[in-house]
Write a protein that holds these residues in place. Structure first.
Motif, PDB file in Angstrom:
ATOM      1  N   THR A 325       0.854  -1.180   0.000  1.00  0.00           N
ATOM      2  CA  THR A 325       0.000   0.000   0.000  1.00  0.00           C
ATOM      3  C   THR A 325       0.892   1.232   0.000  1.00  0.00           C
ATOM      4  O   THR A 325       1.800   1.341   0.829  1.00  0.00           O
ATOM      5  N   VAL A 326       0.647   2.138  -0.948  1.00  0.00           N
ATOM      6  CA  VAL A 326       1.479   3.328  -1.080  1.00  0.00           C
ATOM      7  C   VAL A 326       0.596   4.564  -1.112  1.00  0.00           C
ATOM      8  O   VAL A 326      -0.576   4.498  -1.499  1.00  0.00           O
ATOM      9  N   THR A 327       1.154   5.675  -0.705  1.00  0.00           N
ATOM     10  CA  THR A 327       0.480   6.970  -0.782  1.00  0.00           C
ATOM     11  C   THR A 327       1.345   7.921  -1.590  1.00  0.00           C
ATOM     12  O   THR A 327       2.554   8.034  -1.336  1.00  0.00           O
ATOM     13  N   ARG A 328       0.749   8.575  -2.557  1.00  0.00           N
ATOM     14  CA  ARG A 328       1.459   9.533  -3.403  1.00  0.00           C
ATOM     15  C   ARG A 328       0.720  10.871  -3.352  1.00  0.00           C
ATOM     16  O   ARG A 328      -0.519  10.915  -3.317  1.00  0.00           O
ATOM     17  N   ASN A 329       1.468  11.961  -3.348  1.00  0.00           N
ATOM     18  CA  ASN A 329       0.889  13.284  -3.530  1.00  0.00           C
ATOM     19  C   ASN A 329       0.743  13.529  -5.026  1.00  0.00           C
ATOM     20  O   ASN A 329       1.736  13.581  -5.753  1.00  0.00           O
ATOM     21  N   VAL A 330      -0.498  13.644  -5.483  1.00  0.00           N
ATOM     22  CA  VAL A 330      -0.798  13.665  -6.907  1.00  0.00           C
ATOM     23  C   VAL A 330      -1.196  15.077  -7.329  1.00  0.00           C
ATOM     24  O   VAL A 330      -2.174  15.632  -6.836  1.00  0.00           O
ATOM     25  N   THR A 331      -0.430  15.669  -8.243  1.00  0.00           N
ATOM     26  CA  THR A 331      -0.761  16.993  -8.764  1.00  0.00           C
ATOM     27  C   THR A 331      -1.864  16.873  -9.809  1.00  0.00           C
ATOM     28  O   THR A 331      -2.241  15.774 -10.235  1.00  0.00           O
ATOM     29  N   LEU A 332      -2.375  18.021 -10.260  1.00  0.00           N
ATOM     30  CA  LEU A 332      -3.392  18.008 -11.302  1.00  0.00           C
ATOM     31  C   LEU A 332      -2.853  17.488 -12.627  1.00  0.00           C
ATOM     32  O   LEU A 332      -3.630  17.143 -13.527  1.00  0.00           O
ATOM     33  N   ALA A 333      -1.547  17.415 -12.769  1.00  0.00           N
ATOM     34  CA  ALA A 333      -0.939  16.911 -14.005  1.00  0.00           C
ATOM     35  C   ALA A 333      -0.850  15.398 -14.036  1.00  0.00           C
ATOM     36  O   ALA A 333      -0.429  14.827 -15.049  1.00  0.00           O
ATOM     37  N   GLU A 334      -1.247  14.728 -12.966  1.00  0.00           N
ATOM     38  CA  GLU A 334      -0.991  13.301 -12.851  1.00  0.00           C
ATOM     39  C   GLU A 334      -2.280  12.487 -12.700  1.00  0.00           C
ATOM     40  O   GLU A 334      -3.242  12.938 -12.085  1.00  0.00           O
ATOM     41  N   THR A 335      -2.246  11.296 -13.268  1.00  0.00           N
ATOM     42  CA  THR A 335      -3.253  10.275 -13.025  1.00  0.00           C
ATOM     43  C   THR A 335      -2.535   9.063 -12.453  1.00  0.00           C
ATOM     44  O   THR A 335      -1.619   8.536 -13.091  1.00  0.00           O
ATOM     45  N   PRO A 336      -2.876   8.610 -11.264  1.00  0.00           N
ATOM     46  CA  PRO A 336      -2.198   7.434 -10.713  1.00  0.00           C
ATOM     47  C   PRO A 336      -2.513   6.181 -11.542  1.00  0.00           C
ATOM     48  O   PRO A 336      -3.591   5.583 -11.422  1.00  0.00           O
ATOM     49  N   ALA A 337      -1.602   5.827 -12.420  1.00  0.00           N
ATOM     50  CA  ALA A 337      -1.727   4.625 -13.244  1.00  0.00           C
ATOM     51  C   ALA A 337      -0.367   3.969 -13.323  1.00  0.00           C
ATOM     52  O   ALA A 337       0.662   4.659 -13.433  1.00  0.00           O
ATOM     53  N   TYR A 338      -0.366   2.654 -13.257  1.00  0.00           N
ATOM     54  CA  TYR A 338       0.881   1.894 -13.250  1.00  0.00           C
ATOM     55  C   TYR A 338       0.826   0.828 -14.333  1.00  0.00           C
ATOM     56  O   TYR A 338      -0.210   0.183 -14.541  1.00  0.00           O
ATOM     57  N   PHE A 339       1.962   0.634 -15.024  1.00  0.00           N
ATOM     58  CA  PHE A 339       2.049  -0.354 -16.089  1.00  0.00           C
ATOM     59  C   PHE A 339       2.988  -1.480 -15.683  1.00  0.00           C
ATOM     60  O   PHE A 339       3.990  -1.255 -14.992  1.00  0.00           O
ATOM     61  N   ARG A 340       2.660  -2.668 -16.140  1.00  0.00           N
ATOM     62  CA  ARG A 340       3.417  -3.863 -15.788  1.00  0.00           C
ATOM     63  C   ARG A 340       4.853  -3.761 -16.303  1.00  0.00           C
ATOM     64  O   ARG A 340       5.086  -3.454 -17.486  1.00  0.00           O
ATOM     65  N   ALA A 341       5.820  -4.009 -15.432  1.00  0.00           N
ATOM     66  CA  ALA A 341       7.227  -3.945 -15.813  1.00  0.00           C
ATOM     67  C   ALA A 341       7.500  -4.916 -16.956  1.00  0.00           C
ATOM     68  O   ALA A 341       7.080  -6.077 -16.926  1.00  0.00           O
ATOM     69  N   GLY A 342       8.175  -4.417 -17.976  1.00  0.00           N
ATOM     70  CA  GLY A 342       8.535  -5.233 -19.124  1.00  0.00           C
ATOM     71  C   GLY A 342       7.504  -5.280 -20.226  1.00  0.00           C
ATOM     72  O   GLY A 342       7.797  -5.763 -21.331  1.00  0.00           O
ATOM     73  N   ALA A 343       6.290  -4.802 -19.974  1.00  0.00           N
ATOM     74  CA  ALA A 343       5.242  -4.888 -20.995  1.00  0.00           C
ATOM     75  C   ALA A 343       5.576  -4.036 -22.207  1.00  0.00           C
ATOM     76  O   ALA A 343       6.249  -2.999 -22.110  1.00  0.00           O
ATOM     77  N   LEU A 344       5.109  -4.479 -23.364  1.00  0.00           N
ATOM     78  CA  LEU A 344       5.130  -3.675 -24.582  1.00  0.00           C
ATOM     79  C   LEU A 344       3.695  -3.247 -24.851  1.00  0.00           C
ATOM     80  O   LEU A 344       2.830  -4.079 -25.151  1.00  0.00           O
TER      81      LEU A 344
END
Length: 496
Positions: A325-344
């Protein structure tokens, strides 16, 4: 190309004021209605009468020349929703057969009909209120709808109805509209729709000093959300065909749909209910709460990272491993989205927006793993030929990296369709790669650096556009081709 959707409200009958009234009535043999100006019933009342249905679509709907039906009526049923799709394909079968053209694909938006409607219309969530609570619920609702097979939903971005907040006809705060756009970038359908309002993204200038990002206005932020969605269309379409069409797996699914994640209680938590899988190689956790003040630069967003290794969108050096579980301070320029390492991840550039196929096709190479793969599905985008199991193509790509090299292989296209490109260029954006190549080889031939967008070669692309964040780093981009699609191709990069 551009296709047109028309919003229908077929719930008050077809009256004599409408242009199609007389030919429709006469096709039904109701000349007495024409003389008396009597209103004809709508589809919902006569949907089981084939004579009526045939005349309705021939004389009422077909002359409107819409590519997409939007049946915005509470009287829609499972059967009437299906009819709008079936009959959209019928005229093409009759009129285009002689010309040797395929049947046209029918598309329908509908907000009514109940369970079972996932087979034909795309869901429309109706005339929602413009408020943060609506956005929160739509994030929760959309991926959970995959549990009952209704996986392809669209929402009125920003909400449909609300009170005006200024003299520019805005009916929601710009922060709310922006966050809704960012959610829609990671939703099945990206669609704006509102009443008595103005949602043009260049009309929010009076609020530019409220972004918390000096020098960055709302136009740049909203535009970036739209361009991000445009880039992801090949990824979305590939999932729609290979996973949703073939296996019933929604584009958005709850975190517990993944077997590795399902073994953890956190996947079923209220926290995880506000995030979701976006295809097989990404998950998103849209921001659904406002900042405490328009002077604040960011809002805190806590999310659950599932098992595996993941790289954060736009901040590709932030590679995390789950479960955590992580907490990030998200600016208006950001959408919290993560992509699988190594994916094309197959994407497209703006130059391909109105093309049937992306050229160049741009693969995002996600950091954090020594190897990985991806796939691209394509068909003609308009006909029904793909339903036979033919008339489409699939391209697969794989890559591997070492300390001083990176290599990729692109397969020959499996399958074909009449409008398929004979050749195309392939670009690879190595997200988070800051080094310059000592050498680049495309199919074994040495290729020098090139200016950005200059064809074969290599250059750098900003992780975030300069007008959104002028301090953002850039990632290495290599491009090869144009290449014949019926052959295997290779890319090799060597670092000093």
């Amino acid at each position: 190309g551009v296709q047109m959707s028309l919003n229908y409200h077929p719930d008050s009958g077809v009256d004599s004021c409408q242009k199609m009234y007389k030919p429709f009535a006469r096709a039904l043999g109701l000349e007495s209605y024409v003389a008396a100006n009597r209103t004809l019933p709508d589809l919902d009342a006569m949907e089981y009468n084939k004579t009526y249905v045939d005349a309705y679509f021939e004389h009422v709907i077909a002359p409107l020349l819409a590519d997409i039906a939007w049946t915005d009526t509470p009287k829609a049923t499972t059967w009437s929703n299906d009819l709008y799709v079936r009959y959209a394909e019928r005229p093409a079968a009759a009129d285009m057969k002689a010309a040797g053209k395929p049947r046209r694909r029918g598309v329908n938006f509908s907000r009514y009909g109940g369970l079972g409607n996932h087979r034909t219309p795309m869901g429309m969530s109706g005339d929602t209120q413009r408020q943060w609570e609506t956005l929160q619920y739509e994030v929760y609702f959309t991926h959970h709808a995959s549990n009952v097979g209704f996986a392809w939903w669209s929402h009125s971005i920003g909400g449909f109805k609300g009170e005006h907040i200024d003299s520019d006809w805005h009916t929601e705060p710009p922060e709310l509209f922006l966050r809704w756009l960012q959610f829609a970038a990671f939703a099945p359908v990206f669609r704006t729709h509102c009443r008595y309002c103005d949602q043009r993204i260049w009309t929010w200038g009076r609020y530019d000093n409220e972004t918390g990002l000096p020098g960055t206005g709302y136009y740049a932020l909203m535009r970036e959300a739209m361009l991000l969605r445009n880039a992801l269309v090949p990824y979305v379409y590939t999932h729609a065909a290979l996973r949703t069409w073939q296996h019933g797996e929604g584009l958005l699914t709850p975190m517990y749909w993944d077997p590795a994640a399902a073994a953890h209680d956190d996947a079923y938590s209220a926290l995880a209910g506000q995030q979701y899988w976006f295809g097989r190689d990404a998950f998103a956790a849209p921001v659904t709460d406002p900042r405490a003040s328009t002077r604040d630069a960011a809002v805190a967003r806590t999310l659950w990272v599932p098992p595996g290794t993941w790289a954060r969108l736009g901040a590709w050096d932030d590679v995390v491993s789950g479960p955590e579980t992580v907490t990030r301070n998200v600016t208006l320029a950001e959408t919290p989205a993560y992509f699988r390492a190594g994916a094309l991840v197959p994407t497209r550039g703006n130059e391909s927006t109105y093309r049937a196929s992306a050229d160049p096709l741009v693969w995002w190479v996600i950091p954090g793993a020594a190897s990985g793969s991806g796939a691209l599905y394509e068909d003609d985008g308009t006909s029904t030929a793909h339903r036979s199991g033919a008339a489409h193509s699939v391209i697969e790509a794989a890559h591997a990296r070492a300390a001083s090299s990176w290599n990729a292989t692109v397969s020959a296209a499996a399958g074909s369709f009449p409008t398929m490109l004979a050749t195309r260029s392939h670009g690879f954006t190595l997200k988070g790669e800051r080094r310059a190549p000592a050498a680049l080889h495309c199919d074994g031939a040495a290729v020098p650096p090139a200016p950005a967008g200059g064809g074969q070669g290599w250059w750098y692309v900003p992780d975030v556009p300069a007008d959104v964040d002028p301090r953002a780093p850039s990632s290495l981009h290599v491009q090869c081709g144009p290449w014949a699609q019926d052959r295997v191709h290779t890319v090799a990069v060597t670092f000093a």
